[in-house]
Design a protein around this motif. Sequence first.
Motif, PDB file in Angstrom:
ATOM      1  N   TYR A   1      21.462  -5.944  -3.625  1.00 14.66           N
ATOM      2  CA  TYR A   1      20.605  -6.635  -4.753  1.00 14.66           C
ATOM      3  C   TYR A   1      21.215  -6.136  -6.068  1.00 14.66           C
ATOM      4  O   TYR A   1      21.490  -6.770  -6.906  1.00 14.66           O
ATOM      5  CB  TYR A   1      19.184  -6.870  -4.641  1.00 14.66           C
TER       6      TYR A   1
ATOM      7  N   LEU B   1      12.920  -6.484  -8.859  1.00 10.49           N
ATOM      8  CA  LEU B   1      13.412  -7.484  -7.712  1.00 10.49           C
ATOM      9  C   LEU B   1      13.524  -8.812  -7.464  1.00 10.49           C
ATOM     10  O   LEU B   1      14.278  -9.806  -6.854  1.00 10.49           O
ATOM     11  CB  LEU B   1      13.024  -7.116  -6.246  1.00 10.49           C
ATOM     12  N   ASP B   2      12.652  -9.532  -8.460  1.00 10.16           N
ATOM     13  CA  ASP B   2      12.772 -10.714  -8.808  1.00 10.16           C
ATOM     14  C   ASP B   2      13.611 -11.376 -10.154  1.00 10.16           C
ATOM     15  O   ASP B   2      13.582 -12.400 -10.469  1.00 10.16           O
ATOM     16  CB  ASP B   2      11.428 -11.438  -8.987  1.00 10.16           C
TER      17      ASP B   2
ATOM     18  N   PHE C   1       9.915  -9.434  -1.037  1.00  6.55           N
ATOM     19  CA  PHE C   1      11.160  -9.074  -1.153  1.00  6.55           C
ATOM     20  C   PHE C   1      11.760  -8.443   0.198  1.00  6.55           C
ATOM     21  O   PHE C   1      12.901  -8.817   0.667  1.00  6.55           O
ATOM     22  CB  PHE C   1      11.606  -7.956  -2.232  1.00  6.55           C
TER      23      PHE C   1
ATOM     24  N   ASP D   1       6.698  -6.072  -2.736  1.00 11.12           N
ATOM     25  CA  ASP D   1       6.690  -7.292  -3.662  1.00 11.12           C
ATOM     26  C   ASP D   1       7.622  -7.490  -4.396  1.00 11.12           C
ATOM     27  O   ASP D   1       8.554  -6.353  -4.800  1.00 11.12           O
ATOM     28  CB  ASP D   1       5.337  -7.399  -4.436  1.00 11.12           C
ATOM     29  N   SER D   2       8.089  -8.723  -4.875  1.00 10.19           N
ATOM     30  CA  SER D   2       9.310  -8.763  -5.776  1.00 10.19           C
ATOM     31  C   SER D   2       9.234  -8.418  -7.220  1.00 10.19           C
ATOM     32  O   SER D   2      10.258  -8.443  -7.972  1.00 10.19           O
ATOM     33  CB  SER D   2       9.665 -10.413  -5.606  1.00 10.19           C
TER      34      SER D   2
END
Length: 103
Positions: free
Chosen positions: A17, A27-28, A39, A52-53
């Motif tokens: 990523y 991450l989002d 995620f 979590d993202s």
Amino acid sequence: MKCHRFIDFFEEAVVPYKERHKEHIRLDGRTSGGNRKAFGHFYYQDKYWKVDSDTWIEKLDIAFNELQKGVDPFRIMKTRNSKNECLIITGQKGAKHFYVYAI
């Protein structure tokens, strides 16, 4: 992605990523606001944990680097409402930006 160890999760999900989205801090890909979408997951201390993202990539880097040194970076805490558990990175001050919860 469900991985057995945090190191596997980091290498198999986070590193690719980061390579694709060098400009992202989370991450989002967003810069603010909550995002409870998972995620990925990893296994730690006899349970699976959901990442979590909205978790900041920098925090995952810190945890990974500590593990590479042979140091366990995590501490298990109760969530604010005491209904679940979350992981925190030992020694981190200020804003959490690390949203990892037991599932």
